[in-house]
Enzyme design. Sequence first.
Site, PDB file in Angstrom:
ATOM      1  N   HIS A 298     -63.808 -16.322 -58.643  1.00 20.41           N
ATOM      2  CA  HIS A 298     -62.748 -16.164 -57.651  1.00 20.41           C
ATOM      3  C   HIS A 298     -62.395 -17.530 -57.066  1.00 20.41           C
ATOM      4  CE1 HIS A 298     -60.193 -14.767 -54.602  1.00 20.41           C
ATOM      5  NE2 HIS A 298     -60.864 -13.726 -54.169  1.00 20.41           N
TER       6      HIS A 298
ATOM      7  N   HIS B  46     -56.236  -8.296 -59.182  1.00 16.99           N
ATOM      8  CA  HIS B  46     -57.031  -9.127 -58.281  1.00 16.99           C
ATOM      9  C   HIS B  46     -58.491  -9.018 -58.711  1.00 16.99           C
ATOM     10  CE1 HIS B  46     -57.890 -11.415 -54.760  1.00 16.99           C
ATOM     11  NE2 HIS B  46     -58.608 -10.471 -54.188  1.00 16.99           N
TER      12      HIS B  46
ATOM     13  N   LYS C  29     -60.906 -13.063 -63.398  1.00 17.08           N
ATOM     14  CA  LYS C  29     -62.031 -13.507 -62.572  1.00 17.08           C
ATOM     15  C   LYS C  29     -63.358 -13.196 -63.265  1.00 17.08           C
ATOM     16  CE  LYS C  29     -59.805 -13.217 -57.998  1.00 17.08           C
ATOM     17  NZ  LYS C  29     -58.499 -12.569 -58.287  1.00 17.08           N
TER      18      LYS C  29
ATOM     19  N   CYS D 112     -57.438 -14.957 -49.838  1.00 14.12           N
ATOM     20  CA  CYS D 112     -57.384 -14.813 -51.298  1.00 14.12           C
ATOM     21  C   CYS D 112     -55.981 -14.559 -51.810  1.00 14.12           C
ATOM     22  CB  CYS D 112     -58.303 -13.682 -51.734  1.00 14.12           C
ATOM     23  SG  CYS D 112     -59.846 -13.665 -50.832  1.00 14.12           S
TER      24      CYS D 112
ATOM     25  N   PHE E  91     -58.457 -11.242 -47.764  1.00 13.81           N
ATOM     26  CA  PHE E  91     -59.089 -10.954 -46.476  1.00 13.81           C
ATOM     27  C   PHE E  91     -58.000 -11.059 -45.415  1.00 13.81           C
ATOM     28  CE2 PHE E  91     -63.807 -12.490 -46.940  1.00 13.81           C
ATOM     29  CZ  PHE E  91     -64.056 -11.413 -47.749  1.00 13.81           C
TER      30      PHE E  91
ATOM     31  N   GLU F  92     -57.984  -1.105 -55.646  1.00 17.71           N
ATOM     32  CA  GLU F  92     -56.886  -1.649 -56.460  1.00 17.71           C
ATOM     33  C   GLU F  92     -56.505  -0.670 -57.570  1.00 17.71           C
ATOM     34  OE1 GLU F  92     -57.604  -5.527 -58.137  1.00 17.71           O
ATOM     35  OE2 GLU F  92     -55.474  -5.831 -58.594  1.00 17.71           O
TER      36      GLU F  92
END
Lengths: 431, 429
Positions: free
Chosen positions: A355, A318, A350, A178, A414, A329
């Site tokens: 995503h 994110h 998002k 990502c 990830f 986050e």
Amino acid sequence: MKARRRVAITGIGMVTPVGLDAPTTWVNLVAGKSGVDEIRGFDARGFPTRIGAEVKNFDPAHVIRDRKLLKFGSRAHGFALVAAEEAMKDAGLRPAPMTAARWGCAVGAGMMGVSFGEFQKVHAAAGADGEFHPDDLLDPEFPADPVGFCRSQTNAGLALLTRHFGIRGYATAVHTACASGGQAVGTALKVMRRGHADFMLAGGYDSMLNPIGLSAFCLLGALSVDNDAPTRASRPFDATRNGFVLGEGAGFLVLEDWSAARARGARIYAELAGDGNSLSSYRITDSHPSGDGPIQAMGQALADASMAPGDIDYVNAHGTSTLMNDRSECAALRVVLGDHIGRVAVSSTKSCMGHLIAAAGAVEVAVCALGIHHSIAPVNANLTKFDPACDVAIVRDQSRPLRIRGALSNSLGFGGSNSCLALRHPGEVAA
Amino acid sequence: MSSAHRILITGTGAVCGAGRTVESIWNLILSGKSAVAPVTQWDAQQWPVGVAAEVPASELHALVEDRRLQKMISRADLFGLYAAGEAIRESGLAAQRGTLEAPAAARFNDRSGVFAGSGGGTFRSTYEFFPLLTQAAGDLVAFGRDLETAVDPMWLLRQLPNNVVCHLGIRHGFRGTNACITNQCVGGAMAVAEAAAALRAGEADRAVAVGHDAPIEPETMLHYHNLGLLAPHALRPFDRSRAGTIFGEGAAAVMLETLASAQARGAPVLGELLGSGCVTEATGILDVLPDGEGLARAIELALDEAGVSPEEVGMVVAHGNGTQASDASEVAALRRVFGPAPPHVTSFKWALGHAIAASATLDLVMALRALQQGVVPGIATLDELDPALAPFPVSPNHQPLRRDLALICSRGFGGMNVALLLRAGSFRS
């Protein structure tokens, strides 16, 4: 130490679940319109998650006239070519024979090379009983498709982009899940600063909205299962969030030397001012609850841009809408922004477009640039129930007029790769 | 070049069909033997090309001892973790870190980067969905419904192209700048180039750079064969009878450090990375320009960055993949840069196979060995230089090394060309 080269964003292109170009995408993001719906690209009714953020009514042939080139491209490559074409047009700049070697290209490429159709063909020919039998591939009846093989190569999209635009300088494809799109844009910045290119086409593209891609995330339990309320399913920072929504698309930027852009009278959206890049080294899918990892990436991006938390007015988070990411986050944002945490507008776009995986970071840098350009902080849609663990200044309910002097774009992948990019309003650049 | 910008190699590691130590791989090359043998991962007796340079199955699980981890990563990841781990171990940096107080150790880790060139996804990983598709008899509703009972929930994690970056970070505590480059054949070369650039730009004090790949699988071999890229028995670069490439697999890694980082513990220095160049020919996925234009430009960029002239180069490790077009254009590129009489040229794919994303780091580590030993290894499968390419300074026999500077060429799909310049340096920093 020699003054560092300043880099301008002068072109933007996007293909997203909320628009087939950048202007449409931007208008819909500002309006908080969701691109999430039942998946229509294939029959997903049996899957635990049946919703996704698909790019709708996409036909690259409307934009890219080179049919042969498109034949060598996958769906995601089509997104890339169209978004890149828009970015070039928007910048009013293209490689020419004299400049081609000074143009570079950096892409965040998706991880899935094999299309479901190709997979089914191999299954039918060499795995119909559930086991793989290599010798069956040698059957003269097996339709081994060299074009499908080319499409599956990890740098196929990069190859098509450089060929189509005649880019003959530095070229790279990166994949850190990502964080890919963000890292590609960060790489482009560094390549320009070290003088290996004067112009960069930088972006990301991905499409995992196919039976295997959807399976992969369903198996991990990472996706929202709010199948009956698709437009509400992606709700980053909401107390009831329950997973991300898988999207697809592409985002591209044209980057050029600041003074050269000024000299040619180019419209400059923003300065791409700093890059931060760290590795959490914690777990593969989990982020550290303390925000460790993203903290270093954001700190580096600020330092790299010669900015302080007080210079930042907007963060495109994110914000995946998973329980863990959003909490961690926010913890990182609190550490990095300190006293400014209550003031700095934060949103995850998002919430509208899902995503976009390897494309996400690049699209979201473009969103930051447009936010700076239009003086608007786009809304974080679907936030209705406050989560005390996400106590930051989320742009709730509707987009907000805001002169954004500086912005940060986070992409946390990830595998623990964290990318943060810092952007600066052109008016804040000392003449 | 100012000392602040020197990029030193303080550790190396490698695994491939020829062995799992740098020494054993080097010795095989010197002995003139090739690691190419019949494929063992499946019965390939019926296959038009049934040979490759594989890492023996018996060695696989010795590479990474953690059994839980073995199940979470791919074959290519095993190689990458092992080779990079060896490079880190040889550098001896862990001992130095162990002497630091906690805040300084944290700073050390934040200033330690990880760069991987990764082969990316495989065809074979998708076969794990075969039983499900069979059971669903083509019905996607049944496919989705039975998914969770038929496929390993962790399936995606094994496919992540960036697994080596992630697990190197976890295992060795590195937490700094990082990249996973998925640029096919040149991925490994670019990992080294990007790591060096990060150190020069002050983004990190040290970084491990690794290329790793495991391309030997039926679908890939079939497609390469159909495209006319594979030789049936032997890889003969620059030879009149060259017929294509042969796959290899594995990984190789270098530990790169700034001078200050190496000096902080008086680390032994194995070599120095002087420069790199990276360009594309914009020719699309498969084509290469016959005149070697892109490779020549990449080499010139590397020479420029290093501030050295072509005359100073003592050996060239060619990409030498054994295909008609690549070898011929590579000769053309070397002539463009070096004129009619280039330095001695060798290549290693004839012995190690073409390990795609791992190929350039294997070449780099072997080039370092060659510089240290003062010998340009012969290409043992070279029977007769292609007259169309003559004169060209390749030989089946070992040749003396005249200067301690090596050029490594890496080329790949997408018209990619990367050049690395390397100097040996056996000194204590």
